[in-house]
Design an enzyme around this catalytic site. Structure first.
Site, PDB file in Angstrom:
ATOM      1  N   ARG A   2      10.561  -6.676  11.988  1.00 26.30           N
ATOM      2  CA  ARG A   2       9.015  -6.487  12.438  1.00 26.30           C
ATOM      3  C   ARG A   2       8.419  -6.756  11.161  1.00 26.30           C
ATOM      4  NH1 ARG A   2       9.756  -0.611  15.485  1.00 26.30           N
ATOM      5  NH2 ARG A   2      10.377  -1.479  17.220  1.00 26.30           N
ATOM      6  N   ASP A  61       0.897  -1.222   0.285  1.00 29.19           N
ATOM      7  CA  ASP A  61       0.219   0.059   0.068  1.00 29.19           C
ATOM      8  C   ASP A  61       0.968   1.204  -0.057  1.00 29.19           C
ATOM      9  OD1 ASP A  61      -2.707   1.525   0.385  1.00 29.19           O
ATOM     10  OD2 ASP A  61      -1.135   2.213   2.225  1.00 29.19           O
ATOM     11  N   ASN A 102       4.986  -9.111  11.602  1.00 32.81           N
ATOM     12  CA  ASN A 102       3.499  -8.509  11.289  1.00 32.81           C
ATOM     13  C   ASN A 102       2.891  -9.419  10.583  1.00 32.81           C
ATOM     14  OD1 ASN A 102       4.406  -6.527  12.991  1.00 32.81           O
ATOM     15  ND2 ASN A 102       4.690  -5.075  11.440  1.00 32.81           N
ATOM     16  N   HIS A 133      -7.534   9.361  -1.706  1.00 33.33           N
ATOM     17  CA  HIS A 133      -6.936   9.482  -0.376  1.00 33.33           C
ATOM     18  C   HIS A 133      -7.507  10.054   0.873  1.00 33.33           C
ATOM     19  CE1 HIS A 133      -2.078   9.367   1.198  1.00 33.33           C
ATOM     20  NE2 HIS A 133      -3.080   9.205   2.009  1.00 33.33           N
ATOM     21  N   LYS A 170      -2.874   5.643  -4.066  1.00 30.15           N
ATOM     22  CA  LYS A 170      -3.844   6.789  -3.786  1.00 30.15           C
ATOM     23  C   LYS A 170      -3.662   7.888  -4.380  1.00 30.15           C
ATOM     24  CE  LYS A 170      -3.442   4.865   1.138  1.00 30.15           C
ATOM     25  NZ  LYS A 170      -2.053   4.830   1.152  1.00 30.15           N
ATOM     26  N   TYR A 208       3.043   9.964  -0.762  1.00 29.37           N
ATOM     27  CA  TYR A 208       4.035   9.247   0.064  1.00 29.37           C
ATOM     28  C   TYR A 208       5.562   9.452  -0.669  1.00 29.37           C
ATOM     29  CZ  TYR A 208       0.356   6.801   2.478  1.00 29.37           C
ATOM     30  OH  TYR A 208      -0.873   6.286   3.163  1.00 29.37           O
ATOM     31  N   LYS A 219       2.995  -0.906   8.618  1.00 27.47           N
ATOM     32  CA  LYS A 219       4.128  -0.210   7.974  1.00 27.47           C
ATOM     33  C   LYS A 219       5.496  -0.426   9.079  1.00 27.47           C
ATOM     34  CE  LYS A 219       7.543   3.180   8.318  1.00 27.47           C
ATOM     35  NZ  LYS A 219       8.419   3.598   9.463  1.00 27.47           N
ATOM     36  N   SER A 220       6.705  -1.021   8.596  1.00 29.08           N
ATOM     37  CA  SER A 220       7.804  -1.151   9.213  1.00 29.08           C
ATOM     38  C   SER A 220       8.817  -1.075   8.228  1.00 29.08           C
ATOM     39  CB  SER A 220       7.966  -2.458   9.913  1.00 29.08           C
ATOM     40  OG  SER A 220       9.175  -2.650  10.643  1.00 29.08           O
TER      41      SER A 220
HETATM   42  N1  NAP Z   1      -4.781   6.408   4.214  1.00 32.58           N
HETATM   43  C1  NAP Z   1      -4.518   7.408   5.018  1.00 32.58           C
HETATM   44  O1  NAP Z   1      -4.724   8.652   5.435  1.00 32.58           O
HETATM   45  C2  NAP Z   1      -3.294   6.593   5.654  1.00 32.58           C
HETATM   46  C3  NAP Z   1      -2.731   7.424   6.932  1.00 32.58           C
HETATM   47  C4  NAP Z   1      -1.831   6.658   7.629  1.00 32.58           C
HETATM   48  C5  NAP Z   1      -1.291   5.540   7.228  1.00 32.58           C
HETATM   49  N2  NAP Z   1      -1.875   4.779   5.923  1.00 32.58           N
HETATM   50  C6  NAP Z   1      -1.167   3.609   5.917  1.00 32.58           C
HETATM   51  O2  NAP Z   1      -1.364   2.653   6.621  1.00 32.58           O
HETATM   52  C7  NAP Z   1      -0.070   2.179   6.955  1.00 32.58           C
HETATM   53  C8  NAP Z   1       0.490   1.890   8.344  1.00 32.58           C
HETATM   54  O3  NAP Z   1       0.072   2.798   9.310  1.00 32.58           O
HETATM   55  P1  NAP Z   1       1.213   3.647  10.102  1.00 32.58           P
HETATM   56  O4  NAP Z   1       2.564   3.698   9.473  1.00 32.58           O
HETATM   57  O5  NAP Z   1       0.520   4.915  10.439  1.00 32.58           O
HETATM   58  O6  NAP Z   1       0.940   2.782  11.447  1.00 32.58           O
HETATM   59  P2  NAP Z   1       1.421   1.222  11.737  1.00 32.58           P
HETATM   60  O7  NAP Z   1       1.437   0.269  10.700  1.00 32.58           O
HETATM   61  O8  NAP Z   1       0.209   1.065  12.746  1.00 32.58           O
HETATM   62  O9  NAP Z   1       2.716   1.519  12.956  1.00 32.58           O
HETATM   63  C9  NAP Z   1       3.744   1.903  12.152  1.00 32.58           C
HETATM   64  C10 NAP Z   1       4.833   2.210  13.344  1.00 32.58           C
HETATM   65  O10 NAP Z   1       4.898   1.037  14.244  1.00 32.58           O
HETATM   66  C11 NAP Z   1       6.281   0.509  14.250  1.00 32.58           C
HETATM   67  N3  NAP Z   1       6.341  -1.048  14.052  1.00 32.58           N
HETATM   68  C12 NAP Z   1       6.016  -1.514  13.024  1.00 32.58           C
HETATM   69  N4  NAP Z   1       5.855  -3.020  13.226  1.00 32.58           N
HETATM   70  C13 NAP Z   1       5.961  -3.139  14.646  1.00 32.58           C
HETATM   71  C14 NAP Z   1       6.291  -4.129  15.640  1.00 32.58           C
HETATM   72  N5  NAP Z   1       6.079  -5.419  15.397  1.00 32.58           N
HETATM   73  N6  NAP Z   1       6.476  -3.753  16.888  1.00 32.58           N
HETATM   74  C15 NAP Z   1       6.492  -2.641  17.347  1.00 32.58           C
HETATM   75  N7  NAP Z   1       6.604  -1.149  16.482  1.00 32.58           N
HETATM   76  C16 NAP Z   1       6.460  -1.715  15.309  1.00 32.58           C
HETATM   77  C17 NAP Z   1       6.742   1.018  12.932  1.00 32.58           C
HETATM   78  O11 NAP Z   1       8.459   1.577  13.195  1.00 32.58           O
HETATM   79  P3  NAP Z   1       9.449   0.919  12.209  1.00 32.58           P
HETATM   80  O12 NAP Z   1       9.312   1.362  10.719  1.00 32.58           O
HETATM   81  O13 NAP Z   1      10.670   1.507  12.781  1.00 32.58           O
HETATM   82  O14 NAP Z   1       9.420  -0.544  12.683  1.00 32.58           O
HETATM   83  C18 NAP Z   1       6.078   2.651  12.977  1.00 32.58           C
HETATM   84  O15 NAP Z   1       6.502   3.536  13.728  1.00 32.58           O
HETATM   85  C19 NAP Z   1       0.854   3.376   6.381  1.00 32.58           C
HETATM   86  O16 NAP Z   1       2.332   2.954   6.101  1.00 32.58           O
HETATM   87  C20 NAP Z   1       0.202   3.719   4.942  1.00 32.58           C
HETATM   88  O17 NAP Z   1       0.394   2.834   4.093  1.00 32.58           O
HETATM   89  C21 NAP Z   1      -2.766   5.617   5.346  1.00 32.58           C
END
Ligand code: NAP
Length: 291
Positions: free
Chosen positions: A243, A42, A247, A105, A72, A47, A237-238
């Site tokens: 990780r 995604d 995940n 988006h 998006k 981005y 996301k990581s």
């Molecule tokens: N449509 C929208 O408006 C919108 C908004 C936000 C996000 N998104 C999408 O959703 C995806 C995910 O959302 P997000 O990045 O906000 O949050 P997330 O996936 O819930 O969390 C990512 C964060 O958690 C850390 N992390 C990842 N796996 C982990 C684990 N197993 N244990 C501990 N920490 C962990 C990552 O750090 P590290 O990278 O250092 O591991 C990063 O800081 C985005 O990448 C994007 O594709 C969409």
């Protein structure tokens, strides 16, 4: 594990998210995810890493047809013709002819005509076979209702903020009522920690950690399992290979109804992302470069 979208297209339930992943890290993260077994990525025009997503895919050696690519359209490219052009930009940066899922988006609540025209552009791309499925993101029930009145095709997904601290039951219900899949962004509550505003973090939540200990799993794995059992698609996301693998390792345990309920009960009703109504071109508009 695949989820069948409302138009019959199969989408892997878990995808790798790459928001806030630098272009340099994106190639490695995408390649690591594909190596681990992910078949869904995604990204988004906003981005600024679609080119590197494409590079990671090519570097993996896995056939493009086996990978589900979701991206998006940013609000600055809304409007019918602009959205058709946004497809060309994204596809060229990714290095593909067809996208699997192309979504809006954000709604533009103060310029909803532009949002409608953008969606009509998505419908055209679908009719032309340039995309396999179309959808939206951050649409609230009222935005979905207006969209349904004015356009023909039910979105396949609505990608919204969902994690144990913000569960959005009304939006998820509206999605379900319309046959739209809820796709959870920040599915492990990353937004509760990376914003650094002192808010408590899902990763250190005692309820989540207690459930995790019972299963010999991590907090992230428990949250992803909760999402999958709710029927959601997830895009954690990581940038760290270990990780990324962690995940994806969420298919060998099951949460009980009580554990599901305990996670549901953590909802604070407080959104981590921006209020959908605050999204305007003046505040959030920015040019998406040509390919
Ligand atoms: N449509 C929208 O408006 C919108 C908004 C936000 C996000 N998104 C999408 O959703 C995806 C995910 O959302 P997000 O990045 O906000 O949050 P997330 O996936 O819930 O969390 C990512 C964060 O958690 C850390 N992390 C990842 N796996 C982990 C684990 N197993 N244990 C501990 N920490 C962990 C990552 O750090 P590290 O990278 O250092 O591991 C990063 O800081 C985005 O990448 C994007 O594709 C969409």
């Amino acid at each position: 594990m695949n989820i069948t979208l409302n138009n019959g297209v199969a989408m892997p339930a878990i995808g790798l998210g790459v928001f806030q992943t630098s272009p340099k890290d994106t190639v490695d993260a995408v390649a690591a995810a594909l190596q681990t077994g992910y078949r869904h990525i995604d990204t988004a025009a906003a981005y600024a890493n679609e080119r590197e997503v494409g590079e990671g895919i090519r570097r993996s050696g896995i056939d493009r047809s086996d990978i589900f690519i979701e991206t998006k359209v940013w609000i600055s490219d809304y409007g019918y013709d602009a959205t058709l052009h946004a497809f060309e930009k994204s596809a060229a940066k990714l290095g593909v002819d067809q996208l699997d899922l192309f979504i809006l988006h954000q709604p533009l609540p103060t310029a909803f005509e532009k949002t409608i025209d953008a969606y009509l552009g998505l419908e055209q791309l679908l009719a032309d076979g340039r995309v396999q499925a179309i959808g939206v993101s951050n649409f609230m029930p009222e935005h979905l209702a207006t969209l349904r009145e004015r356009t023909s095709i039910v979105p396949a997904v609505n990608q919204i903020e969902v994690h144990p601290y913000f569960t959005q039951p009304a939006v998820r219900q509206a999605n379900a009522d319309l046959g739209i899949l809820t796709q959870a962004w920040s599915p492990i509550g990353g937004i509760t920690s990376y914003r650094g505003d002192g808010a408590r973090s899902t990763f250190t939540d005692p309820v989540i950690l207690a459930i995790a200990a019972l299963h010999g799993k991590s907090a992230a794995q428990v949250m992803l399992r909760w999402q999958l059992q709710l029927g959601h698609s997830v895009i954690p996301k990581s940038v760290r290979a270990e990780r990324i693998a962690e995940n994806f390792d969420v298919f060998d345990f099951e949460l009980t109804p009580e554990q599901m309920g305990a996670l549901d009960a953590l909802d604070t009703g407080v959104r981590g992302g921006p209020e959908p109504d605050s999204i305007t071109l003046a505040a959030f508009g920015r040019e998406i470069p040509e390919a």
